[in-house]
Design an enzyme around this catalytic site. Structure first.
Site, PDB file in Angstrom:
ATOM      1  N   SER A   1       0.856  -1.186   0.000  1.00 14.98           N
ATOM      2  CA  SER A   1       0.000   0.000   0.000  1.00 14.98           C
ATOM      3  C   SER A   1       0.893   1.238   0.000  1.00 14.98           C
ATOM      4  CB  SER A   1      -0.894   0.014   1.235  1.00 14.98           C
ATOM      5  OG  SER A   1      -0.119   0.333   2.375  1.00 14.98           O
ATOM      6  N   LYS A   2       0.240   2.367   0.030  1.00  7.59           N
ATOM      7  CA  LYS A   2       0.924   3.668   0.022  1.00  7.59           C
ATOM      8  C   LYS A   2       2.021   3.756   1.087  1.00  7.59           C
ATOM      9  CE  LYS A   2      -0.832   7.236  -2.506  1.00  7.59           C
ATOM     10  NZ  LYS A   2       0.218   7.719  -3.352  1.00  7.59           N
ATOM     11  N   ARG A   3       1.756   3.126   2.231  1.00  5.46           N
ATOM     12  CA  ARG A   3       2.706   3.204   3.344  1.00  5.46           C
ATOM     13  C   ARG A   3       4.097   2.723   2.947  1.00  5.46           C
ATOM     14  NH1 ARG A   3       1.916  -0.636   6.906  1.00  5.46           N
ATOM     15  NH2 ARG A   3       0.443  -1.678   5.555  1.00  5.46           N
TER      16      ARG A   3
ATOM     17  N   GLU B   1       4.135   7.820  -9.768  1.00  7.93           N
ATOM     18  CA  GLU B   1       4.936   8.245  -8.612  1.00  7.93           C
ATOM     19  C   GLU B   1       6.385   7.780  -8.742  1.00  7.93           C
ATOM     20  OE1 GLU B   1       1.645   8.540  -5.037  1.00  7.93           O
ATOM     21  OE2 GLU B   1       2.368   6.582  -5.648  1.00  7.93           O
TER      22      GLU B   1
END
Ligand code: GLU
Length: 443
Positions: free
Chosen positions: A226-228, A236
């Protein structure tokens, strides 16, 4: 028959690393077998699918160098065909209309000892596919082996709404069939959809494709990616200064490898060596630190002019070649270039922390001595400047860093820079002296 694979993203967001890995594996299969890759945009979720997301996905694929042979086919544009096939199943009794609600399904199960829902045909309502009472649908998966789904536990699935618009699993089965897809290679999260798609194909009397469900992606902590865990989308990664060839290489390693020791692979090696049978069943770990390392390796291999061109494209400015060459050894991503070597292109403000740490005790005198040595160095080349500055270290009986760090802060504003002698020469005598004089005035 030649192999035909597809990549079928839903344009409800940007292209994420998992999607990019699916796209890449399909591309490797197609390119390695003389087959075709079909791009299908699964845009039936009209609320969440946007043109902007479609454009982003196409752009991300293009950046990664993943090209396709057919498409993009837009799933929403095939609604007519989906209805036609739905009607066929209704006509021959493989599907029926039903107004059964979720509560009706629950009640049926309670009454029948937990078995899957079977409805009675009605004049209107949603469309359900008839699941045979006995037996099982077995998903034969190249990576995961067989998974059995006992019919007795499967509800007759809803394949279309009462208005005739079809649901996702139906559309996918029809689209794969019409596109002549021979191998469906997608994320493991779709495994539970596969029996429904197989049942649709079976009802149509169609030969199913071969399936391969790719392992989930985890972060280094073992949790679902995930983004974490850092950059999550291809865009990105691009903004963070990764090279597409390094990303492609790293993503290829998420669940597959050529052998146990090869990390860096050319496209040709990946294409020739890719084999679904070597894809692992267990979750693959996306570790941005490893990608950084790999990216650094790719960066150092670029000819300086090419590196400068990539930097110029990322930063939107030219004239970076000399600075790029000096920074090349020390960078892992393109984004690290400016903080490291931007001072060679234009003067940077002082990093006050670095200033406070370096400019104390005798730093001003050391810097002043360095200034005189630089002013006198002749010819003004790396060798002479180095000899002159080392002479200052010796004459003053100090450690090299006592002279080099104040000089570094004076010219770059911080304590990081490419080699100090090379940096001084790249800046030129006048600019170096001007910056040193300003630092001396401030110290
Ligand atoms: N559209 C699905 C997704 O983006 C993929 C469906 C498939 O590959 O069958 O997850």
């Amino acid at each position: 028959m030649s192999l035909r694979v597809r990549f079928a993203p839903s344009p409800t967001g940007a292209l994420h690393i998992g999607g990019a890995r699916t796209a890449l594996f399909n591309w490797l299969l197609a390119r390695g077998s003389g087959g075709q890759l079909v791009l299908r945009i699964e845009d039936t979720d009209r609320e969440r699918s946007t043109d902007e997301n479609v454009a982003q996905i196409l752009d991300a694929l293009d950046w990664l160098g993943i090209d396709y042979d057919e498409g993009p086919i837009f799933q929403a544009e095939r609604a007519e065909r989906h209805r036609e096939m739905l009607q066929r199943l209704l006509d021959d009794g493989h599907a029926y209309r039903s107004n059964a609600t979720a509560d009706d399904v629950k009640a049926f199960k309670a009454e029948h000892g937990g078995r899957g829902f079977r409805g009675e045909p009605e004049a209107d309502g949603a469309v359900r596919l008839r699941v045979p009472d006995d037996g099982a649908t077995v998903v034969h998966d190249v990576i995961r082996g067989d998974t059995r789904f006992e019919h007795v536990h499967l509800d007759d699935p809803v394949i279309a709404r009462a208005d005739g618009s079809v649901l996702y699993n139906f559309a996918v089965a029809i689209d794969d069939l019409d596109a002549g897809i021979t191998h469906v290679v997608r994320g493991e999260d779709h495994l539970s959809n596969t029996p429904k798609q197989l049942l649709v194909l079976e009802a149509l009397g169609a030969e199913p494709p071969t399936y391969a469900h790719l392992p989930l992606l985890h972060g280094p902590d073992g949790k679902k990616l995930s983004k974490r865990h850092g950059a999550a989308s291809v865009q990105e990664l691009r903004d963070a200064g990764y090279l597409p060839e390094a990303v492609r290489n790293y993503i290829a390693l998420l669940g597959w490898s050529l052998d146990d020791s090869t990390t860096i692979m050319s496209d040709a090696e990946m294409i020739a060596g890719f084999d679904l049978a070597r894809v692992s069943k267990s979750a693959a770990v996306f570790d941005e630190q490893k990608l950084r390392w790999l990216n650094g390796r790719y960066l150092r291999e670029l000819p300086p002019a090419e590196l400068a061109a990539r930097l110029e494209a990322l930063l939107g400015r030219g004239g970076l070649e000399q600075a790029a060459e000096l920074a090349q050894e020390k960078m892992q991503t393109l984004a690290e270039f400016w903080p490291l070597a931007g001072f060679l292109v234009e003067r940077q403000p002082y990093d006050e922390k670095a200033w406070a740490k370096v400019m104390r005790d005798g730093a001003r005198d050391d810097l002043a001595a360095a200034r005189d040595a630089i002013a006198a160095a002749e010819p003004f080349d790396v060798e002479t400047v180095e000899a002159a500055l080392r002479g200052v270290v010796e004459a003053r009986g100090v450690k090299p860093r006592a002279v080099f760090q104040p000089l570094r802060v004076a010219i770059s504003g911080s304590t990081i820079s490419p080699g100090i002698f090379e940096s001084v020469v790249a800046l030129g005598r006048d600019e170096t002296l001007a910056r040193v004089d300003d630092a001396l005035a401030r110290a």
